[in-house]
Design an enzyme around this catalytic site. Structure first.
Site, short mmCIF file in Angstrom:
data_model
loop_
_atom_site.label_atom_id
_atom_site.label_comp_id
_atom_site.label_asym_id
_atom_site.label_seq_id
_atom_site.Cartn_x
_atom_site.Cartn_y
_atom_site.Cartn_z
N LYS A 66 34.60 -30.17 32.11
CA LYS A 66 34.86 -28.57 32.08
C LYS A 66 33.14 -28.71 31.23
CE LYS A 66 36.89 -25.23 29.51
NZ LYS A 66 37.92 -24.64 29.39
N ARG A 110 45.30 -21.68 31.72
CA ARG A 110 45.66 -22.81 30.75
C ARG A 110 46.16 -22.99 29.79
NH1 ARG A 110 42.12 -24.65 26.96
NH2 ARG A 110 40.27 -25.90 27.84
N GLN A 139 43.64 -13.34 26.15
CA GLN A 139 44.34 -14.38 26.17
C GLN A 139 45.36 -14.22 25.52
OE1 GLN A 139 46.04 -17.07 26.85
NE2 GLN A 139 43.65 -17.48 26.62
N ASP A 160 46.90 -4.49 17.69
CA ASP A 160 45.87 -4.73 17.80
C ASP A 160 44.86 -4.01 16.68
OD1 ASP A 160 43.62 -6.32 20.71
OD2 ASP A 160 42.27 -4.77 19.15
N SER A 296 47.45 -24.45 18.62
CA SER A 296 46.42 -24.80 20.56
C SER A 296 45.43 -25.00 20.08
CB SER A 296 46.97 -24.16 21.15
OG SER A 296 46.19 -24.26 22.23
#
Length: 325
Positions: A66, A110, A139, A160, A296
């Protein structure tokens, strides 16, 4: 002939469920030693950054790289996005580039899918749980989609700093998932959730970790530099800490780097990589009162696995443009 897939092509074939299956296989390969994952290479031209993220999954026969660029002047000067990504998929038998695809939507899905897999293995097992989302961007939407695949939710809560963004999130995702979503008036309201995702651009902790309920599972997504963190020391100390990659966490994740460097936790507090949990090398949640964290950072194996999936589905659907390069 090289297959060219634009964003619409990728969107038309890539589902969260299928991507989660691919992520599970990719992380299993990483744990079993059949994945090749070199360090990403960064080049800094005058106006931006260019990152190259290669990976090879031997069992999945997925070889890809990528290319991601970050150019802050793009929107004003060229009417282009700040961040642009493309994925080059190769035939591992010949080395030929068999597909070039848009990487934006693929990366978003992903990343969500990895959290979905982590939720599958680490969150409490019962249905009817509540998901709490910090952030309301692209996301954040992928995170909720993935959690809803991993667990049957009763409702979700979103917070938010932009109320308009939260309202738009609720309008889109409640319809997409047929799920009640509540607009939180404060960060503390999100802490009532059973499964929490942090998907923001904040460089400082989003909530007081002492207020998190026992048994909560947390997916930490947003912070990805050594000096930034969404999770404070108290919640990290209270948790069983799992990362996508130990190496990536100790190079990029301020969530664990900051408390380790401050002497507040030892490096051994990093419990396991996600692949070790998936393959049973280490036990996942051992009781319903444990707090678990999945951190992550984003790995190239995720891009390789999802690109192979997209390519195969595109071939089956007969979509894309074939070009003789």
């Amino acid at each position: 002939m090289t297959l060219i897939l634009n964003k619409s092509d990728v969107i038309s074939v890539l589902t969260m469920k299928d991507c989660m299956d691919a992520m599970e296989k990719a992380f299993s390969e990483l744990a079993h030693g059949t994945a090749v994952l070199p360090l990403r290479t960064v080049i800094a031209p005058p106006d931006g950054l260019s990152l190259y993220m290669p990976a090879y999954l031997k069992k999945m026969e997925a070889l890809a790289c990528k290319v991601v660029t970050v150019y802050k002047n793009n929107p004003l000067k060229y009417n282009l996005p700040t961040t642009i990504g493309k994925v080059l998929l190769q035939d591992p038998s010949t080395g030929d580039v068999i597909c070039i695809m848009n990487g934006g939507y693929l990366t978003a899905v992903r990343t969500g899918a990895a959290s979905g897999v982590a939720t599958k293995y680490l969150a409490r097992k019962e249905d009817g749980q509540v998901a709490g989302i910090f952030g309301a961007g692209v996301q954040a939407k992928m995170q909720l989609w993935a959690i809803a695949e991993a667990r049957k939710l009763s409702r979700a809560i979103v917070y938010d700093i932009s109320e308009g963004a939260a309202d738009a999130f609720i309008a889109e995702m409640s319809n997409k998932l047929n799920l009640e979503i509540i607009h939180a008036s404060s960060p503390d309201q999100v802490l009532d959730a059973d499964i929490i995702c942090t998907a923001t651009s904040s460089a400082t902790p989003l909530f007081d970790g002492n207020k998190v309920n026992d048994g909560t599972h947390i997916n930490g997504i947003g912070s990805h530099t050594p000096n930034a963190r969404e999770l404070d020391t108290s919640i990290v100390k209270r948790s069983k800490f799992i990362g996508d990659s130990r190496e990536a966490c100790f190079k990029e994740a301020g969530d664990i780097i900051i408390p380790v460097n401050a002497g507040e936790i030892p490096e051994s507090h990093f419990y396991a990589e996600l692949g070790e949990i998936i393959t049973g090398k280490k036990p996942a949640r051992e009781n319903d009162s444990e707090i678990t964290i999945f951190k992550s950072n984003g790995l190239a194996i995720q891009d390789a696995a999802s690109a192979k999936l997209v390519y195969e589905k595109a071939l089956s659907a007969g979509i894309g443009l074939r070009v003789d390069i």
